[in-house]
Design a protein around this motif. Sequence first.
Motif, PDB file in Angstrom:
ATOM      1  N   GLU A   1      -8.126  12.070  -0.191  1.00  0.00           N
ATOM      2  CA  GLU A   1      -9.159  11.541  -1.085  1.00  0.00           C
ATOM      3  C   GLU A   1      -8.557  10.434  -1.963  1.00  0.00           C
ATOM      4  N   ARG A   2      -9.347   9.380  -2.273  1.00  0.00           N
ATOM      5  CA  ARG A   2      -8.846   8.272  -3.101  1.00  0.00           C
ATOM      6  C   ARG A   2      -9.335   8.483  -4.531  1.00  0.00           C
ATOM      7  N   ILE A   3      -8.569   7.910  -5.476  1.00  0.00           N
ATOM      8  CA  ILE A   3      -9.001   7.919  -6.889  1.00  0.00           C
ATOM      9  C   ILE A   3     -10.207   7.001  -7.014  1.00  0.00           C
TER      10      ILE A   3
ATOM     11  N   HIS B   1       9.879   6.120  14.401  1.00  0.00           N
ATOM     12  CA  HIS B   1       9.570   4.966  13.552  1.00  0.00           C
ATOM     13  C   HIS B   1       9.680   3.655  14.313  1.00  0.00           C
ATOM     14  N   LEU B   2       8.675   2.830  14.195  1.00  0.00           N
ATOM     15  CA  LEU B   2       8.702   1.458  14.713  1.00  0.00           C
ATOM     16  C   LEU B   2       8.595   0.533  13.505  1.00  0.00           C
ATOM     17  N   THR B   3       8.942  -0.717  13.650  1.00  0.00           N
ATOM     18  CA  THR B   3       8.740  -1.669  12.546  1.00  0.00           C
ATOM     19  C   THR B   3       7.364  -2.312  12.671  1.00  0.00           C
TER      20      THR B   3
ATOM     21  N   PHE C   1       2.924  -2.998   9.727  1.00  0.00           N
ATOM     22  CA  PHE C   1       4.329  -3.403   9.758  1.00  0.00           C
ATOM     23  C   PHE C   1       5.102  -2.703   8.649  1.00  0.00           C
ATOM     24  N   ARG C   2       6.223  -2.107   8.995  1.00  0.00           N
ATOM     25  CA  ARG C   2       7.056  -1.406   8.013  1.00  0.00           C
ATOM     26  C   ARG C   2       8.515  -1.774   8.248  1.00  0.00           C
ATOM     27  N   ALA C   3       9.150  -2.322   7.249  1.00  0.00           N
ATOM     28  CA  ALA C   3      10.579  -2.661   7.397  1.00  0.00           C
ATOM     29  C   ALA C   3      11.387  -1.384   7.241  1.00  0.00           C
ATOM     30  N   GLU C   4      11.186  -0.476   8.226  1.00  0.00           N
ATOM     31  CA  GLU C   4      11.866   0.837   8.169  1.00  0.00           C
ATOM     32  C   GLU C   4      13.347   0.642   8.436  1.00  0.00           C
ATOM     33  N   LYS C   5      14.170   1.170   7.547  1.00  0.00           N
ATOM     34  CA  LYS C   5      15.610   1.066   7.785  1.00  0.00           C
ATOM     35  C   LYS C   5      16.053   2.202   8.716  1.00  0.00           C
TER      36      LYS C   5
ATOM     37  N   ALA D   1      -4.566   3.300  13.631  1.00  0.00           N
ATOM     38  CA  ALA D   1      -6.024   3.495  13.593  1.00  0.00           C
ATOM     39  C   ALA D   1      -6.343   4.072  12.222  1.00  0.00           C
ATOM     40  N   GLU D   2      -7.177   3.348  11.457  1.00  0.00           N
ATOM     41  CA  GLU D   2      -7.481   3.816  10.098  1.00  0.00           C
ATOM     42  C   GLU D   2      -8.990   3.929   9.912  1.00  0.00           C
ATOM     43  N   ALA D   3      -9.408   4.900   9.138  1.00  0.00           N
ATOM     44  CA  ALA D   3     -10.835   5.087   8.876  1.00  0.00           C
ATOM     45  C   ALA D   3     -11.047   5.341   7.392  1.00  0.00           C
TER      46      ALA D   3
ATOM     47  N   GLN E   1       0.948  -3.280   5.643  1.00  0.00           N
ATOM     48  CA  GLN E   1       1.495  -1.938   5.939  1.00  0.00           C
ATOM     49  C   GLN E   1       0.350  -1.004   6.351  1.00  0.00           C
ATOM     50  N   SER E   2      -0.869  -1.384   5.984  1.00  0.00           N
ATOM     51  CA  SER E   2      -2.016  -0.505   6.196  1.00  0.00           C
ATOM     52  C   SER E   2      -3.266  -1.270   5.782  1.00  0.00           C
ATOM     53  N   SER E   3      -4.339  -1.123   6.533  1.00  0.00           N
ATOM     54  CA  SER E   3      -5.586  -1.840   6.200  1.00  0.00           C
ATOM     55  C   SER E   3      -6.437  -1.057   5.206  1.00  0.00           C
ATOM     56  N   GLN E   4      -5.894   0.058   4.698  1.00  0.00           N
ATOM     57  CA  GLN E   4      -6.690   0.986   3.888  1.00  0.00           C
ATOM     58  C   GLN E   4      -7.504   0.326   2.787  1.00  0.00           C
ATOM     59  N   PHE E   5      -6.874  -0.519   1.967  1.00  0.00           N
ATOM     60  CA  PHE E   5      -7.600  -1.053   0.806  1.00  0.00           C
ATOM     61  C   PHE E   5      -8.788  -1.898   1.254  1.00  0.00           C
TER      62      PHE E   5
ATOM     63  N   GLY F   1       5.668  16.392  14.664  1.00  0.00           N
ATOM     64  CA  GLY F   1       5.436  16.131  13.246  1.00  0.00           C
ATOM     65  C   GLY F   1       4.285  15.188  12.963  1.00  0.00           C
ATOM     66  N   GLU F   2       4.445  14.462  11.842  1.00  0.00           N
ATOM     67  CA  GLU F   2       3.318  13.683  11.309  1.00  0.00           C
ATOM     68  C   GLU F   2       2.761  12.655  12.276  1.00  0.00           C
ATOM     69  N   ILE F   3       1.444  12.754  12.526  1.00  0.00           N
ATOM     70  CA  ILE F   3       0.758  11.704  13.286  1.00  0.00           C
ATOM     71  C   ILE F   3      -0.346  11.069  12.432  1.00  0.00           C
ATOM     72  N   ILE F   4      -0.813  11.803  11.392  1.00  0.00           N
ATOM     73  CA  ILE F   4      -1.857  11.234  10.522  1.00  0.00           C
ATOM     74  C   ILE F   4      -1.477  11.477   9.057  1.00  0.00           C
TER      75      ILE F   4
ATOM     76  N   VAL G   1       0.864  -1.194   0.000  1.00  0.00           N
ATOM     77  CA  VAL G   1       0.000   0.000   0.000  1.00  0.00           C
ATOM     78  C   VAL G   1       0.891   1.231   0.000  1.00  0.00           C
ATOM     79  N   GLU G   2       1.955   1.176   0.785  1.00  0.00           N
ATOM     80  CA  GLU G   2       2.828   2.346   0.973  1.00  0.00           C
ATOM     81  C   GLU G   2       4.233   2.082   0.441  1.00  0.00           C
ATOM     82  N   GLY G   3       4.282   1.439  -0.710  1.00  0.00           N
ATOM     83  CA  GLY G   3       5.604   1.260  -1.330  1.00  0.00           C
ATOM     84  C   GLY G   3       6.268  -0.040  -0.931  1.00  0.00           C
TER      85      GLY G   3
ATOM     86  N   LEU H   1      -3.934   6.932  11.380  1.00  0.00           N
ATOM     87  CA  LEU H   1      -3.402   7.657  12.543  1.00  0.00           C
ATOM     88  C   LEU H   1      -2.454   6.742  13.286  1.00  0.00           C
ATOM     89  N   GLY H   2      -1.225   7.205  13.502  1.00  0.00           N
ATOM     90  CA  GLY H   2      -0.251   6.405  14.251  1.00  0.00           C
ATOM     91  C   GLY H   2      -0.520   6.551  15.745  1.00  0.00           C
ATOM     92  N   MET H   3      -1.058   5.503  16.360  1.00  0.00           N
ATOM     93  CA  MET H   3      -1.448   5.597  17.774  1.00  0.00           C
ATOM     94  C   MET H   3      -0.227   5.802  18.674  1.00  0.00           C
TER      95      MET H   3
END
Length: 429
Positions: free
Chosen positions: A358-360, A215-217, A205-209, A222-224, A182-186, A351-354, A161-163, A399-401
């Motif tokens: 809009e989706r295509i 950043h956590l792996t 889960f993100r294999a963040e280097k 929380a997604e809506a 990576q995300s339940s969005q779809f 910084g970024e928490i959410i 979903v996120e690369g 939203l990153g809890m």
Amino acid sequence: ATDIIPVKEALKLPAGSTVKVRGWAYRRRDLGDKAFIVVRDSTGIIQAVFTPDSPSHPDARKVTVESSLVVEGTLKDDPRAPGGKEIQGKKLEIVHLAENFPIRRDASREFLLEVRHLAVRSRKMTSVLKIRNTVFEALHEWFRANGYYEVQGPMFVSAAVEGGATLFPVKYVDGSTVYLTQSSQFYLEALIFSLEKVYTVAPSFRAEKSRTRRHLTEFWHAEAEVAWTNLEGIMKVEEELVAHIVRRVLEKNAEDLELLGRKTEILRNVEPPFPRLSYDKAIEILQGKGFKVSWGDDLGADEERALTEEFDRPFFLYGFPVQAKAFYHKNDPSRPEVTLSADLLAPEGYGEIIGGGERIEKLEELVEKIKSFGLNPRDYEWYLDLRRYGSVPHAGFGLGMDRLVTWIAGLEHIVDSLPFPRTVSRTYP
Ligand SMILES: NC(=O)C[C@H]([NH3+])C(=O)NS(=O)(=O)OC[C@H]1O[C@@H](n2cnc3c(N)ncnc32)[C@H](O)[C@@H]1O
Ligand SMILES: [Mg+2]
């Protein structure tokens, strides 16, 4: 027989009351022939003192740190004791005599992570976990009060979903390779055709280097997703939700915030509508601050931190360039080089928490976008199906809890916001 009561309740009783509490020996010391034990339970700490005339005095002197015990005695006012009261110990039952507890006051950060299964007993961690509890509780409360259905997506998935760079591959039982989500969005986007307004709280889960403080792996996400709405509509949802959560923490966790030394003035500014800053304007501000950024660049932690200096409350950063966002973001029809996206940034450098937008909703547009990102539409066949059968305008966010808890509690590092953090270099205990 005296009933066992929480420490917090015992501290409210008048001097002279007989009290019985149970918990763990948080601190232990002898002063002359007196044995002092600070008892901790989930509600707080209280000091008990055993003098030689108490039949339990010999046992009291045996007590080791973190021994589990039951203490009964008479309350006495003592301004030197935590909470201003002390139990004059009469009876002591040692439930289990602890071995030599490995955590000392000067323990290093790394050691405290290594023994996190024991460090979670600390008063700081206990307060963080109580704030975290309120954050999750308030999030569910808001969604339920506003007509959302709680749903669940799968943890084993077949596409990014996120690369692809942060996918965790998993060898599946049939020998195939799948991925951790990576995300339940779809999946939420599929479910709005049934329930229209859905949310989920689940790990992502993100294999963040990158080794950063945010950043956590494995993180709690929380997604809506909301049918029939647009960017402005979803930003309104986000600001009402975050304002509700912060309000609840201020109401229910004042003592925890105080124990953490969290200045709460800025949390009292968290009322809708939140300020909205365009990406264009953000680039101007950053260039004005001497950052070497050009229009089109993604913004990292340093840039976001600098932008948060302009605000004393959370703010939306909207209208990111197409190349700075994932493929599913809808391009602005009036300005195709930007997307109808918005991140919510927390002040004070967090910084970024959410992330959301809009989706295509048009099939051809989505296929073109997938190809333009060098991805294979065949990998997104079921996701494309959602645009073949009664597609609708829709928007959503993630939203990153853990990040939200980190900001609200005023923590230094995201690993302090959850009990057992998973990072690039940690999957133990
Ligand atoms: N349903 C959606 O629209 C969500 C969307 N597909 C999504 O995953 N967006 S995001 O990558 O910005 O992640 C969303 C949020 O998830 C958090 N996040 C994202 N990645 C992490 C890591 N690695 N660690 C901790 N927290 C993380 C952070 O707060 C982000 O703003
Ligand atoms: Mg993001």
